[in-house]
Structure formats: structure tokens, C-alpha cells
Design an enzyme around this catalytic site. Structure first.
Site, PDB file in Angstrom:
ATOM      1  N   HIS A 155      35.546  52.286  39.751  1.00  0.00           N
ATOM      2  CA  HIS A 155      36.388  53.211  39.701  1.00  0.00           C
ATOM      3  C   HIS A 155      37.544  52.677  38.740  1.00  0.00           C
ATOM      4  O   HIS A 155      37.635  51.481  38.661  1.00  0.00           O
ATOM      5  CB  HIS A 155      37.184  53.704  41.054  1.00  0.00           C
ATOM      6  CG  HIS A 155      37.832  52.556  41.642  1.00  0.00           C
ATOM      7  ND1 HIS A 155      38.998  52.027  41.264  1.00  0.00           N
ATOM      8  CD2 HIS A 155      37.223  51.730  42.738  1.00  0.00           C
ATOM      9  CE1 HIS A 155      39.285  50.836  42.179  1.00  0.00           C
ATOM     10  NE2 HIS A 155      38.378  51.038  43.161  1.00  0.00           N
TER      11      HIS A 155
ATOM     12  N   GLU B 227      34.291  51.312  49.730  1.00  0.00           N
ATOM     13  CA  GLU B 227      34.567  50.008  49.599  1.00  0.00           C
ATOM     14  C   GLU B 227      34.452  49.328  51.075  1.00  0.00           C
ATOM     15  O   GLU B 227      34.533  49.961  51.969  1.00  0.00           O
ATOM     16  CB  GLU B 227      35.953  49.712  49.176  1.00  0.00           C
ATOM     17  CG  GLU B 227      36.554  48.368  48.643  1.00  0.00           C
ATOM     18  CD  GLU B 227      35.621  47.608  47.810  1.00  0.00           C
ATOM     19  OE1 GLU B 227      34.495  47.287  48.049  1.00  0.00           O
ATOM     20  OE2 GLU B 227      36.069  47.081  46.729  1.00  0.00           O
TER      21      GLU B 227
END
Length: 197
Positions: free
Chosen positions: A9, A83
Site C-alpha cells: 500500500h 498487516e
């Protein structure tokens, strides 16, 4: 040959502040939005069959930019791409952790997800995608530490997967025997035009 392309990202304020993000739904910052648009433009130079992203906001915003550039009507969300769960240290900096738990805070059980857990869900995701989309070009948006741990496990190489850059592009391919890198941590889309080869 099965292949999967991963994108980390774009940049967030937490990245800049070195603040643990974990499962926070924090957004991209201005730089991150620009990076997402830039990598989207790069990826639009190719045809893609499938787009899968982590369900966390910073990954979804990156994937949204990519989907728009590709003209893809939809993307799949997969929680396995999240994550690392940072437990009690989420939304803290190193200095804040030392102030709260002392200099040996890493030795405490603060509820952080283990590397083994991340590697397990990363490998599970890759196995599923390879089986579900044989011969397809699959694009995946996820997170730096999670991807790094997944690559370490997949390649059986602890020297790989560290410090992946925001919006870097990594492509892996299965050669019939094992997975290998075709492209690794590439950010040519972020280089000034005059410096590109």
C-alpha cells in the site's frame, strides 16, 4: 506458469512517524494517494484478471486507485492479507513503548501476532490463489511486514522480504518446482521520468 503480483500500500502518516499500524483502519496520506495513482498508472499498462486486497483502509485506497485505472468493476477483500496484528502496541512509537513498558518491552507479551502466524496465513492465501486462478494474472494489495514474512516463508530465505517500499511491485512465479521472484520490490514508477531506463 502461475504468477502473482503483490503491491504494498501507499504511504501513511503512521509510516512517517514510525507508529505501529497493525489492524488500524488509517488512511493514506497525500504522498500515499499520489503513490497509489502512480503505481495504478504503471499497472494499467498490462492486462489483469483478478484484483484482491487486504480489507484495511490503506490497502483498499491503494486498490481503489488501481481498480479505477484498470477499469475493473470489483475487487475481492481478504482478511488474510492484513498487516501483523500489533496487539497492545498498536498506534504507538518506539519512544512511547519504552516510556510505557520500559526498554525491554519486546520481551513482554503484549499480544502481538507471531511471525509464524503471518507466514501461515500468507502461504494459505498463495496456495488458494494459485489453485483458484490457474493461468490468470492476479494482482494483490497488502502490507509491508506481512508480505515480507510471507516471502521469507515462501522462498525459504530469511534474507528476503525486508523493508519493502510503499507501492513497490513484486511478482512471483511458480516454475513447476518452486516459487521464484520475477520482479522484486520495484518502484520504477516513483522515479523521475528522466531517470527511467
Amino acid at each position: 506458469m502461475a504468477s502473482i503480483t503483490f503491491v504494498r500500500h501507499g504511504n501513511t502518516n503512521h509510516n512517517i512517524e514510525k507508529r505501529a499500524q497493525g489492524h488500524l483502519d488509517n488512511p493514506l496520506n497525500e504522498t500515499g494517494l499520489h503513490q497509489a495513482a502512480t503505481v495504478a498508472k504503471r499497472l494499467a499498462e498490462e492486462q489483469w484478471d483478478v484484483l484482491v486486497t487486504s480489507d484495511l483502509l490503506r490497502a483498499r485506497q491503494t486498490a481503489d486507485a488501481i481498480a479505477e485505472a484498470l477499469g475493473m468493476p470489483a475487487m475481492s477483500l481478504d482478511r488474510r492479507l492484513r498487516e501483523m496484528d500489533r496487539g497492545l502496541i498498536v498506534n504507538t512509537t518506539e519512544d512511547e513503548r519504552v516510556a510505557k513498558w520500559g526498554p525491554n518491552w519486546k520481551e513482554l507479551d503484549l499480544g502481538e501476532e507471531s511471525c509464524e502466524s503471518m507466514r501461515e496465513r500468507g502461504l494459505s492465501f498463495i496456495d488458494d490463489i494459485a489453485a483458484r486462478y490457474p493461468g490468470k494474472k492476479v494482482l494483490v494489495v497488502s502490507h509491508g511486514y506481512f508480505l515480507g514474512q510471507t516471502f521469507k516463508a515462501l522462498m525459504q530465505d530469511e534474507s528476503t522480504g525486508d523493508n519493502l517500499q510503499n507501492t513497490s511491485v513484486t511478482t512471483i512465479a511458480f516454475n513447476g518446482d518452486r516459487w521464484e521472484y520475477v520482479l522484486y520490490d520495484c518502484v520504477r514508477h516513483l522515479q523521475p521520468v528522466e531517470k527511467r531506463a
